[in-house]
Design a protein around this motif. Structure first.
Motif, PDB file in Angstrom:
ATOM      1  N   HIS A 284       0.875  -1.172   0.000  1.00 10.51           N
ATOM      2  CA  HIS A 284       0.000   0.000   0.000  1.00 10.51           C
ATOM      3  C   HIS A 284       0.910   1.219   0.000  1.00 10.51           C
ATOM      4  O   HIS A 284       1.752   1.373   0.901  1.00 10.51           O
ATOM      5  CB  HIS A 284      -0.895   0.002   1.242  1.00 10.51           C
ATOM      6  N   PRO A 285       0.809   2.102  -0.976  1.00  8.75           N
ATOM      7  CA  PRO A 285       1.782   3.192  -1.104  1.00  8.75           C
ATOM      8  C   PRO A 285       1.769   4.201   0.032  1.00  8.75           C
ATOM      9  O   PRO A 285       2.719   4.981   0.174  1.00  8.75           O
ATOM     10  CB  PRO A 285       1.397   3.857  -2.431  1.00  8.75           C
ATOM     11  N   GLN A 286       0.730   4.199   0.855  1.00  3.26           N
ATOM     12  CA  GLN A 286       0.642   5.149   1.964  1.00  3.26           C
ATOM     13  C   GLN A 286       0.858   4.482   3.317  1.00  3.26           C
ATOM     14  O   GLN A 286       0.623   5.113   4.355  1.00  3.26           O
ATOM     15  CB  GLN A 286      -0.726   5.843   1.945  1.00  3.26           C
ATOM     16  N   CYS A 287       1.298   3.235   3.330  1.00  4.32           N
ATOM     17  CA  CYS A 287       1.484   2.502   4.591  1.00  4.32           C
ATOM     18  C   CYS A 287       2.906   2.693   5.095  1.00  4.32           C
ATOM     19  O   CYS A 287       3.860   2.144   4.515  1.00  4.32           O
ATOM     20  CB  CYS A 287       1.185   1.016   4.386  1.00  4.32           C
ATOM     21  N   SER A 288       3.067   3.436   6.174  1.00  2.00           N
ATOM     22  CA  SER A 288       4.413   3.708   6.704  1.00  2.00           C
ATOM     23  C   SER A 288       5.093   2.431   7.182  1.00  2.00           C
ATOM     24  O   SER A 288       6.330   2.340   7.181  1.00  2.00           O
ATOM     25  CB  SER A 288       4.333   4.732   7.840  1.00  2.00           C
ATOM     26  N   CYS A 289       4.317   1.428   7.581  1.00  2.00           N
ATOM     27  CA  CYS A 289       4.898   0.161   8.037  1.00  2.00           C
ATOM     28  C   CYS A 289       5.689  -0.532   6.928  1.00  2.00           C
ATOM     29  O   CYS A 289       6.629  -1.286   7.196  1.00  2.00           O
ATOM     30  CB  CYS A 289       3.802  -0.788   8.515  1.00  2.00           C
ATOM     31  N   THR A 290       5.306  -0.275   5.681  1.00  2.08           N
ATOM     32  CA  THR A 290       5.885  -0.996   4.559  1.00  2.08           C
ATOM     33  C   THR A 290       7.303  -0.519   4.240  1.00  2.08           C
ATOM     34  O   THR A 290       8.038  -1.204   3.526  1.00  2.08           O
ATOM     35  CB  THR A 290       4.951  -0.892   3.333  1.00  2.08           C
TER      36      THR A 290
END
Length: 204
Positions: free
Chosen positions: A70-76
């Protein structure tokens, strides 16, 4: 001196009350944060082999690795960091895709976030825009950071996450398993928890 100590008693009494309350709130906050960091996302439900509905091209001479993001997931960000570690430590370099979700309700370029630019810097990695999550759904993914590894024959040999907790890099069973599989060693665990944001809203 006696008068001064009497005046100070209310302040000392208030401090004695506030310090335990503050410590209790801090402990509760740390507990909530710890639970959040260590609660895995929804596990994938993949098919045993390469999904027939995928538009991605699987390699037939080496493994193929797919990471859903997910491009907005900081966890990634941590998952991409661990992916870099996997590729650096592996004797066999898989054909690697990082697949970025882009719902149709958002315009072109929404997916090209900081995470996209981070993934662009990874060597020999193909970035894919996944309109409405069609690829993610075909692979059975539900959580950002979900990683799949398929053998040259198309069989699924790893499904899970490659971080030990949410948004934290470092040695973990997912990374060790992927490296072991790519180095033709015994896998630590072919299925691991994935820590990240949901790819899809509930009910979609």
């Amino acid at each position: 001196m006696l008068v001064r100590s009497v005046k100070d008693r209310p302040t000392a009494f208030v401090l004695c009350l506030l310090i335990p309350i503050w410590l209790g709130c801090a402990a509760t906050g740390f507990s909530i944060l710890w639970r959040y960091d260590n609660t895995p996302g929804a596990a994938a439900n993949p098919t045993p082999g390469w999904p027939a509905g995928s538009g991605l091209q699987r390699a037939v001479d080496r493994p193929t690795l797919v990471l859903l993001a997910h491009p907005q997931c900081s966890c990634t960000q941590a998952s991409l960091g661990e992916l870099a570690e996997v590729l650096a430590r592996s004797d066999v370099q898989p054909k690697t895709y990082v697949v970025f979700l882009r719902p149709s309700s958002f315009g072109d370029g929404w997916e090209k976030s900081t995470l996209w630019r981070t993934a662009e810097r990874l060597p020999a990695v193909t970035l894919v825009r996944d309109d409405d999550g069609r690829e993610a759904r075909s692979f059975g993914g539900a959580t950002s950071g979900q990683t799949f590894l398929y053998g040259a024959d198309g069989a699924l040999i790893f499904s899970g996450g490659i971080t030990g907790s949410r948004a934290h890099q470092g040695d973990n069973v997912g990374r060790r398993s992927l490296v072991a599989l790519l180095n033709r060693e015994h896998s630590v665990d072919p299925r691991t928890n994935v820590f990240g944001c949901p790819l899809f809203a509930p009910g979609t």
